[in-house]
Design an enzyme around this catalytic site. Structure first.
Site, PDB file in Angstrom:
ATOM      1  CB  CYS A  86      -0.929  -0.006   1.205  1.00 20.21           C
ATOM      2  SG  CYS A  86      -1.707  -1.592   1.525  1.00 20.21           S
ATOM      3  CB  CYS A 209     -12.997  -2.144   6.696  1.00 16.61           C
ATOM      4  SG  CYS A 209     -13.131  -3.209   8.156  1.00 16.61           S
ATOM      5  CE  LYS A 331     -15.362   3.446   6.417  1.00 18.93           C
ATOM      6  NZ  LYS A 331     -16.045   3.355   5.131  1.00 18.93           N
ATOM      7  CG  HIS A 335      -6.308   1.430   0.213  1.00 17.93           C
ATOM      8  ND1 HIS A 335      -5.169   2.027  -0.249  1.00 17.93           N
ATOM      9  CD2 HIS A 335      -5.883   0.393   1.008  1.00 17.93           C
ATOM     10  CE1 HIS A 335      -4.109   1.403   0.230  1.00 17.93           C
ATOM     11  NE2 HIS A 335      -4.513   0.411   0.983  1.00 17.93           N
TER      12      HIS A 335
END
Length: 391
Positions: A86, A209, A331, A335
């Site tokens: 990431c 998540c 969020k 992502h």
């Protein structure tokens, strides 16, 4: 060593785009970045490129960097794919700045892309899992949300953080993302909704998540000699920090901190010769709600165990003393793994130029914080308005 400046930055919309490819998403981001350069900009001035991606789904794992730079007309320049989960494009940006500072390039491109919504949920979980410790965590049945759930449980036990605190992260970031047309989940949510969502990995629920997302982002870095030719309002790279850390959570001394972030932040603050209290706006890596709270503490915004208080008191709201994740964060904005780091830098670039969708009041210093996996790698970059904050 020359100074390095950001003269352009842009991103594609983040979301689910079954009709787009990784090349077309990167082209959209690249076009937005070049269009944001104040002067007429010939992309052929780009000397080198660094592109971050994990390669979710296994598409074009080899030579995906040259594949996207060729697609946007940069055929022939040196292009490097950067894979650090990431944090891939956070590290890609670091490489671009290093190339400019070393005099290898006058203009360098940093960016990233990911397509994550065209595989099954089981397949996507497998690909996300490879960013955690494989032998002893993933193959033992631990999911990525399970790893961060252990961090959340430890934070709750040690500091009294509550499920409501985790949900407040979601409420704040969704409120910011609702004003961002590029956000994947661009809607607001109430605290009641965030509290009542189905459990994913106790104590984390669905609203704690981030989503898996398609998208791309791109940032153009220039030397001091070139930056003011290209831009009336470039943004100086004031400080860089990066660190690796234990890939496995079980290898660490603490579950309530990410040591790689602390080391990266220390290096960035030292180079910029500023401290956490000087930061006016920040984008932090909130892949899970607990990650944003831990980031407040690791970045020095507050002492260990005080992050929930910062959130409850509104310090990190857009009109607070230190706005965090005005883009909506991972969020709400989404992502797309390889695109996240340079997407965060795009938001800080726009904030320091007064062009953000949720604009804060006259920021001078901005911070971008990008984490790989659960902390196996991290970057922290500090940015400063070239005019020292004068408007």
């Amino acid at each position: 060593m020359t100074e390095a400046y950001v003269v352009g930055a842009g991103q594609s919309p983040f979301g689910s785009f079954p009709d787009e490819s990784y090349r077309s998403l990167f082209e959209t981001a690249f076009d937005c970045a070049t269009a944001s350069v104040d002067a007429e900009f010939d992309p052929k001035r780009i000397d080198e490129a660094f592109v971050g991606t994990l390669g979710v789904g296994g598409r074009q794992l080899g030579l995906s960097g040259p594949a996207v730079t060729e697609h946007v007309g940069l055929h022939g320049i040196p292009t490097t794919r950067v894979e650090n989960a990431c944090a891939a494009s956070g590290y890609a940006f670091r490489s671009a700045v290093a190339s400019v500072r070393a005099g290898l390039a006058d203009v360098a491109l940093a960016g990233g892309y990911e397509v994550m919504t065209d595989t099954s949920s089981d397949h996507t979980k497998w690909w996300l899992g490879v960013s955690g410790e494989t032998e002893w965590e993933r193959l033992s049945g631990t999911t990525f949300s399970g790893v961060y759930a252990q961090m959340a449980s430890a934070h709750m036990n040690e500091y009294g953080t509550t499920t409501e605190d985790l949900s407040r992260v979601a409420v704040k970031n969704h409120a910011n993302g609702a004003r961002n047309p590029n956000a994947h989940l661009g809607f607001e949510c109430s605290l009641e909704d965030a509290m009542a969502a189905p459990t994913v990995a106790d104590p984390l629920n669905l609203y704690h998540c981030c989503p898996t997302t398609d998208g791309a982002s791109a940032v153009i870095v220039a030397s001091e000699e070139v930056a003011f030719e290209l831009s009336d309002d470039p943004v100086r790279v004031a400080g860089m920090g990066a660190s690796s850390g234990h890939v496995g959570l079980f290898q660490r001394d603490t579950f309530t901190s990410i040591p790689a972030t602390r080391r990266a932040a220390e290096a960035a603050y030292d180079e910029a010769e500023i401290g956490p209290s000087d930061v006016d706006v920040a984008e932090v890596h909130d892949c899970f709600a607990i990650a944003e709270l831990v980031a407040y503490e690791d970045l020095g915004f507050c002492a260990a165990g005080e992050s929930a208080t910062l959130l409850r008191e509104g310090v990190t709201d857009p009109d607070g003393e230190l706005p965090v994740n005005t883009s909506g964060g991972l969020k709400s904005k989404g992502h797309p793994i390889g695109a996240t780091g340079t997407g965060q830098i795009t938001e800080i670039f726009e904030q320091l130029r007064g062009e953000a969708h949720t604009q804060v009041d006259s920021p001078r210093y901005g911070l971008a914080h990008n984490v790989g996996g659960s902390g196996g790698g991290a970057t922290v970059h500090l940015f400063e308005r070239a005019d020292g904050g004068e408007r």
